[in-house]
Design an enzyme around this catalytic site. Structure first.
Site, PDB file in Angstrom:
ATOM      1  N   PRO A 273       0.782  -1.244   0.081  1.00 57.30           N
ATOM      2  CG  PRO A 273       0.118  -0.880   2.295  1.00 57.30           C
ATOM      3  CD  PRO A 273       0.845  -1.856   1.427  1.00 57.30           C
ATOM      4  CE  LYS A 276       8.418  -3.012   3.321  1.00 55.51           C
ATOM      5  NZ  LYS A 276       6.840  -2.959   3.938  1.00 55.51           N
ATOM      6  CB  CYS A 386       5.638  -9.536   6.776  1.00 56.74           C
ATOM      7  SG  CYS A 386       4.348 -10.013   5.823  1.00 56.74           S
TER       8      CYS A 386
END
Length: 459
Positions: A273, A276, A386
């Site tokens: 989204p 980063k 993740c």
């Protein structure tokens, strides 16, 4: 952790309304239906509870009942093994394999009795009514009543010992954690999963001032952390002004690993989204953000617009992407099993399997090989995800570097970045888990599970 649904006067109480429908029953039916979708069909919870595109039974509820349903589901998944054990003690024999509808009714009610601010009588009565309304469970309504009333009577003495003795995960996930981290660290990770994650903010400037305004603290990494929000995110100071964005502290680390990128051309692959992406822009890079999903890329643009930031946006499958000019650096935050986000998404261990982990690791390897080809000679590549599983992290990178000429490890050095040293591995990669960053209380501690490695193109 106790999740608090709406209190007295709301549909948690089984009362008749003007249409002679029992208040709260629709919410419990929706909760059981969605729990079935997660457990039986391995459907992600976020999609089921999306306010625009979610399950029809969920969307038919008002906002307060939706909040109650989500609280029930998160709690039932977060404590699924404990609930299952306490229910099993009250059954003369295990439920038959085809009695999944009955199991979900019991789990929904037990989550309320054991962990939520719902009167025991309301949880029991609504579960019995629910069982009577379904032909599959009608004949078990007496069992539902007896099991749940017994559970309510015994919770004060049985819940704490059950929590202490139970690993809150399906067997495959518990075994993978133990294999990767050892028994003690695996237990600590699973214990952290029982607590709702705090809310982390990446701020454009002055973390200390924003910590004070938001009622939080500044972590060693510079992230602002708040244990519990006093309002919706969009209603907090600084949201409209684009002063910050929500981003777990661990998720904010990979974009920092490039060092000084002022004036460099940097590609953020699988960018949505956009947290980063925003970090790279603020670091002074000229950013190209790439994503394969039109909806996710639109969301990324909305997020950048709110923050007052701009990037070149490219809608394409990464494996098909061939830029006219190579980049100075690329960030690949790759699609993964998301097992590092269980505190936020307790459905993950129940919707994924070891086969999914292995399949995603294969995809990550292919994406990484392509990403290397997008950067100039001497340029840096940061690979991250993740996942808690080394198959998607440490093991993948070792195998990739061993078999890929023209790219070499670029280890992260001790002292190179503020707050990062506790998470560095002997290989110079970065590894965080929910059991790391122990602070004053479980509710303010921990990080998402993240892996990141830095490489440099050498040919």
């Amino acid at each position: 952790m106790v999740v608090t649904p709406p209190r007295r006067g709301h549909s948690a109480y089984p009362q008749r309304n003007a249409g002679d429908e029992i208040a709260g029953l629709a919410a419990r039916k929706a909760a059981a239906r969605l729990l079935a979708a997660v457990i039986d069909a391995r459907t992600p919870l976020d999609g089921l509870t999306d306010n625009e595109h979610g399950h029809p039974q969920y969307k038919a509820l008002d906002s307060r009942d939706r909040a109650l349903v989500r609280a029930i589901l998160v709690t039932a998944l977060r404590h699924r093994m404990t609930i299952a054990g306490l229910l099993s003690k009250r059954l003369e024999k295990p439920l038959p394999p085809n009695a999944t509808a009955l199991s979900h009714i019991l789990h929904v009610a037990a989550a309320q009795i054991l962990f939520l601010d719902v009167p025991d009588s309301a949880a029991v009565d609504l579960a019995v009514t629910h069982a009577k309304s379904d032909p599959r469970t009608l004949r078990f309504s007496g069992l539902v009543n007896g099991v749940l009333r017994s559970l309510a009577r015994a919770k004060e003495t049985e819940l704490a010992p059950a929590l202490a003795a139970t690993r809150e995960a399906p067997q495959w996930f518990s075994e993978r954690l133990t294999a990767a981290y050892g028994a003690d660290k695996a237990r600590a990770v699973l214990a952290a999963h029982r607590h709702e994650a705090p809310v982390d903010f990446t701020v454009k400037a002055d973390p200390a001032a924003w910590a004070e305004r938001l009622g939080g603290i500044v972590l060693p990494t510079g992230t602002v952390r708040v244990e519990k929000l006093a309002a919706n995110v969009a209603d907090l100071p600084g949201f409209t002004d684009g002063a910050w964005w929500v981003q777990d502290a661990a998720a904010s680390l990979p974009a920092r690993l490039f060092g000084d990128i002022r004036g460099q051309r940097v590609a953020d692959l699988c960018a949505a989204p956009g947290g980063k992406t925003a970090q790279l822009i603020l670091a002074g890079a000229q950013v190209t953000a790439i994503d394969a999903s039109k909806n996710r890329l639109a969301r990324l643009k909305q997020n950048l617009d709110r923050l007052g930031l701009t990037a070149d946006l490219v809608l394409t499958d990464l494996l098909d992407y061939r830029p006219a000019h190579l980049f100075d650096a690329v960030l690949l935050d790759a699609p993964c099993s998301s097992t590092g986000t269980v505190r936020r998404h307790p459905d993950v261990p129940w919707t994924k399997t070891m086969a999914d982990v292995e399949k995603l690791a294969d995809l990550q390897c292919r994406l990484l090989a392509h990403a290397v080809g997008l950067v100039r000679s001497g340029g840096r590549i940061v690979f991250s995800n993740c996942s808690l599983d080394p198959i998607e992290g440490e093991e993948l990178c070792r195998a990739f570097l061993a078999g890929k000429p023209g790219v070499a490890a670029d280890p992260i050095r001790t002292g190179e970045f503020a707050g990062v040293d506790p998470f560095l591995t002997s290989d110079g990669t970065l590894r965080t888990t929910p059991a790391d960053l122990a602070l004053e209380s479980p509710g303010i501690s921990g990080l998402d599970g993240f892996f990141a490695a830095r490489m440099r193109r050498t040919d």
